[in-house]
Design a protein around this motif. Structure first.
Motif, PDB file in Angstrom:
ATOM      1  N   LYS A   7      33.999  66.095  70.580  1.00  0.00           N
ATOM      2  CA  LYS A   7      32.858  66.890  70.148  1.00  0.00           C
ATOM      3  C   LYS A   7      31.575  66.230  70.660  1.00  0.00           C
ATOM      4  O   LYS A   7      31.482  65.007  70.722  1.00  0.00           O
ATOM      5  N   LYS A   8      30.605  67.032  71.007  1.00  0.00           N
ATOM      6  CA  LYS A   8      29.379  66.538  71.626  1.00  0.00           C
ATOM      7  C   LYS A   8      28.573  65.650  70.672  1.00  0.00           C
ATOM      8  O   LYS A   8      28.434  65.943  69.501  1.00  0.00           O
ATOM      9  N   GLU A   9      28.056  64.546  71.218  1.00  0.00           N
ATOM     10  CA  GLU A   9      27.224  63.646  70.427  1.00  0.00           C
ATOM     11  C   GLU A   9      25.850  64.283  70.163  1.00  0.00           C
ATOM     12  O   GLU A   9      25.314  65.008  70.984  1.00  0.00           O
ATOM     13  N   THR A  10      25.273  63.971  69.007  1.00  0.00           N
ATOM     14  CA  THR A  10      23.924  64.409  68.654  1.00  0.00           C
ATOM     15  C   THR A  10      23.160  63.208  68.127  1.00  0.00           C
ATOM     16  O   THR A  10      23.765  62.186  67.768  1.00  0.00           O
ATOM     17  N   ALA A  16      24.832  58.186  62.501  1.00  0.00           N
ATOM     18  CA  ALA A  16      26.016  57.979  61.662  1.00  0.00           C
ATOM     19  C   ALA A  16      26.877  56.851  62.220  1.00  0.00           C
ATOM     20  O   ALA A  16      27.428  56.046  61.457  1.00  0.00           O
ATOM     21  N   PHE A  17      26.988  56.785  63.535  1.00  0.00           N
ATOM     22  CA  PHE A  17      27.748  55.681  64.150  1.00  0.00           C
ATOM     23  C   PHE A  17      27.085  54.342  63.834  1.00  0.00           C
ATOM     24  O   PHE A  17      27.764  53.351  63.556  1.00  0.00           O
ATOM     25  N   TRP A  18      25.786  54.310  63.888  1.00  0.00           N
ATOM     26  CA  TRP A  18      25.055  53.077  63.556  1.00  0.00           C
ATOM     27  C   TRP A  18      25.342  52.684  62.112  1.00  0.00           C
ATOM     28  O   TRP A  18      25.597  51.512  61.819  1.00  0.00           O
ATOM     29  N   ASP A  38      29.516  66.055  61.755  1.00  0.00           N
ATOM     30  CA  ASP A  38      30.957  66.244  61.524  1.00  0.00           C
ATOM     31  C   ASP A  38      31.599  64.891  61.238  1.00  0.00           C
ATOM     32  O   ASP A  38      31.338  63.912  61.941  1.00  0.00           O
ATOM     33  N   VAL A  39      32.435  64.845  60.228  1.00  0.00           N
ATOM     34  CA  VAL A  39      33.057  63.588  59.845  1.00  0.00           C
ATOM     35  C   VAL A  39      33.943  63.037  60.955  1.00  0.00           C
ATOM     36  O   VAL A  39      34.190  61.828  61.017  1.00  0.00           O
ATOM     37  N   ASP A  40      34.417  63.904  61.850  1.00  0.00           N
ATOM     38  CA  ASP A  40      35.248  63.471  62.970  1.00  0.00           C
ATOM     39  C   ASP A  40      34.512  63.524  64.303  1.00  0.00           C
ATOM     40  O   ASP A  40      35.137  63.620  65.369  1.00  0.00           O
ATOM     41  N   CYS A  41      33.168  63.450  64.259  1.00  0.00           N
ATOM     42  CA  CYS A  41      32.420  63.435  65.517  1.00  0.00           C
ATOM     43  C   CYS A  41      32.815  62.216  66.335  1.00  0.00           C
ATOM     44  O   CYS A  41      33.247  61.197  65.799  1.00  0.00           O
ATOM     45  N   ARG A  42      32.667  62.337  67.641  1.00  0.00           N
ATOM     46  CA  ARG A  42      33.123  61.278  68.555  1.00  0.00           C
ATOM     47  C   ARG A  42      32.024  60.863  69.523  1.00  0.00           C
ATOM     48  O   ARG A  42      31.128  61.654  69.837  1.00  0.00           O
ATOM     49  N   ASP A  43      32.157  59.646  70.039  1.00  0.00           N
ATOM     50  CA  ASP A  43      31.271  59.232  71.123  1.00  0.00           C
ATOM     51  C   ASP A  43      31.942  59.589  72.447  1.00  0.00           C
ATOM     52  O   ASP A  43      32.976  60.262  72.472  1.00  0.00           O
ATOM     53  N   THR A  47      35.699  57.672  70.381  1.00  0.00           N
ATOM     54  CA  THR A  47      35.660  56.850  69.173  1.00  0.00           C
ATOM     55  C   THR A  47      35.113  57.660  68.002  1.00  0.00           C
ATOM     56  O   THR A  47      34.123  58.377  68.146  1.00  0.00           O
ATOM     57  N   THR A  48      35.748  57.541  66.847  1.00  0.00           N
ATOM     58  CA  THR A  48      35.282  58.246  65.648  1.00  0.00           C
ATOM     59  C   THR A  48      34.543  57.286  64.719  1.00  0.00           C
ATOM     60  O   THR A  48      34.630  56.062  64.858  1.00  0.00           O
TER      61      THR A  48
END
Length: 281
Positions: A7-10, A16-18, A38-43, A47-48
């Motif tokens: 899924k596209k990063e925003t 959220a990753f930070w 999204d709880v399952d967003c990816r880089d 990576t989730t």
């Protein structure tokens, strides 16, 4: 079956990753509850958020992500999962928590790695124990044939080795190149590991595909403690088909103390002259 989707990063996802990486639970909850992350967003590498929090050992963030519906068994591009990262880093509390929500021990990385192999490679005994209790396969292998026991022997992790052996690991299981756990332990100079494996039936004279033995490798490296352990279980020194002996390897490597040890153990004294010439030259 472990699936992967991207899924596209925003900007909010990056925040959220930070938060997951730093263990900032309040910020992570705020972003997730906003409905815009999204709880399952990816880089870009797949990576989730759950993988990041598991790697860092932030159990509170891991719990929040799972309770908000994070898919525990998603895999990164490399094949790694949240369980793999937690096991690799030795976060046993995270590993136990993930198992409570259906983490799989069967997902593999591109080189065949599993959570058990990762935990064994880095000497995390408690994690290895937890994984085995939850059904991890003691006979897992990397695609090159390396087992959990092999990886633990390479690192010299004696407590992990004892646990694996008592759980049914095969002491003489080699990699595809013929390298057995005893051979790699000897090469690395882990004399206590060598002793334990010999007591558990390791074949002292098993040869690698290139014909070398644990004794020859220890002599080449000058690991006298290892040589002494190997000789306790068989006083014979052994000569390879090409005529190479442990003494010959020690001579060529210039390991004076090792040469003396092998001569005392009964190595061919005919090589003494060659050693003397090297000393004089």
């Amino acid at each position: 079956m472990c699936k992967m989707s991207f899924k596209k990063e925003t900007p909010l996802a990056n925040a959220a990753f930070w938060a997951a990486r730093r263990g900032n639970l309040a910020l992570l909850k705020l972003l997730l509850n906003s409905g815009r992350v999204d709880v399952d967003c990816r880089d870009s590498h797949g990576t989730t958020l759950l993988m990041v929090a598991s790697y860092a050992g932030h159990i509170d963030c891991v719990r929040e992500l799972v309770l908000q519906g994070a898919d525990i068994n998603l895999q990164r591009e490399s094949g790694t999962t949240a369980l793999f990262f937690a096991a690799q880093q030795g976060h046993n509390d995270v590993v136990r928590f993930l198992f409570g929500f259906g983490a799989s021990t069967e997902c593999r990385t591109k080189d065949g790695g599993t959570a058990l192999l990762a935990a064994s490679q880095y000497g995390h005994m408690q994690v290895v124990e937890t994984l085995l209790k939850h059904g991890a396969n003691i006979h897992d292998q990397l695609y090159d044939g390396a087992t959990a026991l092999f990886l633990a022997a390479q690192g010299g992790y004696l407590d992990v080795i004892r646990l694996l052996l008592s759980s049914g690991a095969k002491v003489n299981q080699p990699r595809q190149d013929g390298t057995a756990p005893l051979w790699i332990a000897s090469q690395m100079g882990h004399s206590e590991v060598v002793r334990v494996m010999l007591l558990r039936g390791a074949d002292r004279d098993a040869t690698r595909n290139d014909g070398t033995t644990a004794l020859l490798k220890a002599a080449n490296k000058g690991y006298n403690d290892v040589i002494e352990e190997l000789l306790k279980f068989s006083p014979t020194l052994g000569i390879l088909k090409n005529g190479t002996s442990a003494l010959h390897a020690a001579v060529l490597s210039g390991n004076i103390k090792t040469v003396a040890l092998l001569l005392e153990a009964g190595a061919d004294p005919a090589l003494r002259n060659k050693w003397c010439r090297l000393q004089q030259g």
